[in-house]
Design a protein around this motif. Structure first.
Motif, PDB file in Angstrom:
ATOM      1  N   THR A 120       0.875  -1.196   0.073  1.00  0.00           N
ATOM      2  CA  THR A 120      -0.023  -0.049  -0.024  1.00  0.00           C
ATOM      3  C   THR A 120       0.725   1.382  -0.158  1.00  0.00           C
ATOM      4  OG1 THR A 120      -1.503  -1.091   1.263  1.00  0.00           O
ATOM      5  CG2 THR A 120      -1.684   1.176   1.185  1.00  0.00           C
ATOM      6  N   LYS A 121       1.843   1.303   0.829  1.00  0.00           N
ATOM      7  CA  LYS A 121       3.065   2.352   0.830  1.00  0.00           C
ATOM      8  C   LYS A 121       3.409   2.644  -0.574  1.00  0.00           C
ATOM      9  CE  LYS A 121       4.124   2.352   5.856  1.00  0.00           C
ATOM     10  NZ  LYS A 121       4.948   1.945   6.715  1.00  0.00           N
ATOM     11  N   GLU A 122       3.834   1.439  -1.201  1.00  0.00           N
ATOM     12  CA  GLU A 122       4.298   1.485  -2.398  1.00  0.00           C
ATOM     13  C   GLU A 122       3.473   2.117  -3.446  1.00  0.00           C
ATOM     14  OE1 GLU A 122       6.238  -2.241  -3.689  1.00  0.00           O
ATOM     15  OE2 GLU A 122       7.323  -2.231  -1.590  1.00  0.00           O
ATOM     16  N   ALA A 123       2.138   1.449  -3.494  1.00  0.00           N
ATOM     17  CA  ALA A 123       1.135   2.247  -4.380  1.00  0.00           C
ATOM     18  C   ALA A 123       0.911   3.683  -4.096  1.00  0.00           C
ATOM     19  CB  ALA A 123      -0.282   1.374  -4.097  1.00  0.00           C
ATOM     20  N   TYR A 124       0.979   3.881  -2.990  1.00  0.00           N
ATOM     21  CA  TYR A 124       0.874   5.365  -2.550  1.00  0.00           C
ATOM     22  C   TYR A 124       1.792   6.289  -2.917  1.00  0.00           C
ATOM     23  CZ  TYR A 124      -0.360   9.875  -0.387  1.00  0.00           C
ATOM     24  OH  TYR A 124      -0.311  11.183  -0.556  1.00  0.00           O
ATOM     25  N   SER A 125       3.133   5.971  -2.807  1.00  0.00           N
ATOM     26  CA  SER A 125       4.422   6.544  -3.233  1.00  0.00           C
ATOM     27  C   SER A 125       4.285   6.794  -4.709  1.00  0.00           C
ATOM     28  CB  SER A 125       5.546   5.494  -2.746  1.00  0.00           C
ATOM     29  OG  SER A 125       5.615   5.534  -1.419  1.00  0.00           O
ATOM     30  N   GLU A 126       3.959   5.701  -5.547  1.00  0.00           N
ATOM     31  CA  GLU A 126       3.681   5.771  -6.966  1.00  0.00           C
ATOM     32  C   GLU A 126       2.980   7.122  -7.424  1.00  0.00           C
ATOM     33  OE1 GLU A 126       2.638   2.991 -10.612  1.00  0.00           O
ATOM     34  OE2 GLU A 126       4.018   2.140  -9.177  1.00  0.00           O
ATOM     35  N   GLY A 127       1.770   6.749  -6.600  1.00  0.00           N
ATOM     36  CA  GLY A 127       0.427   7.947  -7.030  1.00  0.00           C
ATOM     37  C   GLY A 127       0.934   9.363  -6.727  1.00  0.00           C
ATOM     38  N   ALA A 128       1.607   9.470  -5.309  1.00  0.00           N
ATOM     39  CA  ALA A 128       1.838  10.604  -4.879  1.00  0.00           C
ATOM     40  C   ALA A 128       3.025  11.293  -5.932  1.00  0.00           C
ATOM     41  CB  ALA A 128       2.500  10.690  -3.552  1.00  0.00           C
ATOM     42  N   LYS A 129       3.902  10.589  -6.364  1.00  0.00           N
ATOM     43  CA  LYS A 129       5.099  11.105  -7.324  1.00  0.00           C
ATOM     44  C   LYS A 129       4.467  11.476  -8.437  1.00  0.00           C
ATOM     45  CE  LYS A 129       9.241   9.485  -9.821  1.00  0.00           C
ATOM     46  NZ  LYS A 129       9.681   8.528 -10.223  1.00  0.00           N
ATOM     47  N   ALA A 130       3.352  10.932  -9.132  1.00  0.00           N
ATOM     48  CA  ALA A 130       2.662  11.214 -10.402  1.00  0.00           C
ATOM     49  C   ALA A 130       1.961  12.706  -9.981  1.00  0.00           C
ATOM     50  CB  ALA A 130       1.704  10.105 -10.830  1.00  0.00           C
ATOM     51  N   ILE A 131       1.518  12.645  -8.850  1.00  0.00           N
ATOM     52  CA  ILE A 131       0.830  13.936  -8.353  1.00  0.00           C
ATOM     53  C   ILE A 131       1.493  15.056  -8.406  1.00  0.00           C
ATOM     54  CG2 ILE A 131      -0.826  15.188  -6.778  1.00  0.00           C
ATOM     55  CD1 ILE A 131      -2.086  12.410  -6.262  1.00  0.00           C
ATOM     56  N   LEU A 132       2.680  14.854  -7.612  1.00  0.00           N
ATOM     57  CA  LEU A 132       3.842  16.154  -7.569  1.00  0.00           C
ATOM     58  C   LEU A 132       4.240  16.335  -8.829  1.00  0.00           C
ATOM     59  CD1 LEU A 132       5.622  14.714  -4.390  1.00  0.00           C
ATOM     60  CD2 LEU A 132       4.125  16.609  -4.570  1.00  0.00           C
TER      61      LEU A 132
END
Length: 190
Positions: A120-132
């Motif tokens: 879940t943390k990895e999924a969040y990290s990937e998505g947050a990176k795309a938002i940033l």
């Protein structure tokens, strides 16, 4: 026949993910049991394991899907900084604050995601990176990497503002937090 079954399974899986996303953002990850999640999707508990190995597997898939959807929304905004200003005003609105089930997964779930398993943390990290990356590209279209720090600050400010506004019991104070958040975010962008 097998093709129909495969397509049907994928549609059902997607329905579970979408319904779980709303429920998680509304009631929290820990506040949403499998029976409730499956009921929301119009299915029985027994069907759950045909689609997911565990609740943690579902959570990771939901977080990834929610953030992909959020990133896709950037394509609907006006170009450049104007679209970012529109996003700030919508994100820091009473409507977003008052409807967490249809809003940003970061504002609704960040504290819980921090306690989730690695997937879940990895999924969040990937998505947050795309938002940033989306925010940075709007702040500095010619050199998005130069705006990464500002993008992190802006995104953090927006998420924290919504979380603080949601936590206040006094409506007037909660609205003031949003209004000041818009002013702060727009000033920070400059």
């Amino acid at each position: 026949m097998a093709r129909y079954a495969k397509e049907h399974k994928q549609v059902t899986r997607q329905r579970i993910i979408e319904q779980a996303g709303r429920r998680f953002k509304q009631d929290g990850i820990d506040g949403s049991g499998i029976s409730t999640l499956m009921s929301d999707a119009g299915l029985t508990n027994g069907a759950f394991y045909a689609h997911f190995a565990s609740k943690d597997d579902l959570v990771a898939n939901v977080v990834a899907a929610e953030l992909r959807s959020q990133v896709a929304m950037y394509d609907t905004l006006r170009p450049g900084r104007l679209g970012l200003e529109d996003l700030i005003r919508e994100y820091l609105s009473p409507g977003h604050r008052d409807e967490p089930g249809t809003g940003c997964p970061s504002a609704a779930l960040l504290d819980e995601i921090g306690r989730c398993e690695d997937a879940t943390k990895e999924a969040y990290s990937e998505g947050a990176k795309a938002i940033l990356e989306e925010i940075a590209a709007r702040l500095a279209p010619g050199d998005p990497k130069s705006a990464r720090g500002k993008a992190i600050g802006l995104f953090s400010m927006m998420v924290g503002t919504v979380q603080l506004s949601r936590a206040l019991s006094d409506q007037k104070s909660a609205d003031e937090v949003l209004e000041q958040g818009i002013e702060n975010a727009l000033a920070f962008m400059r």
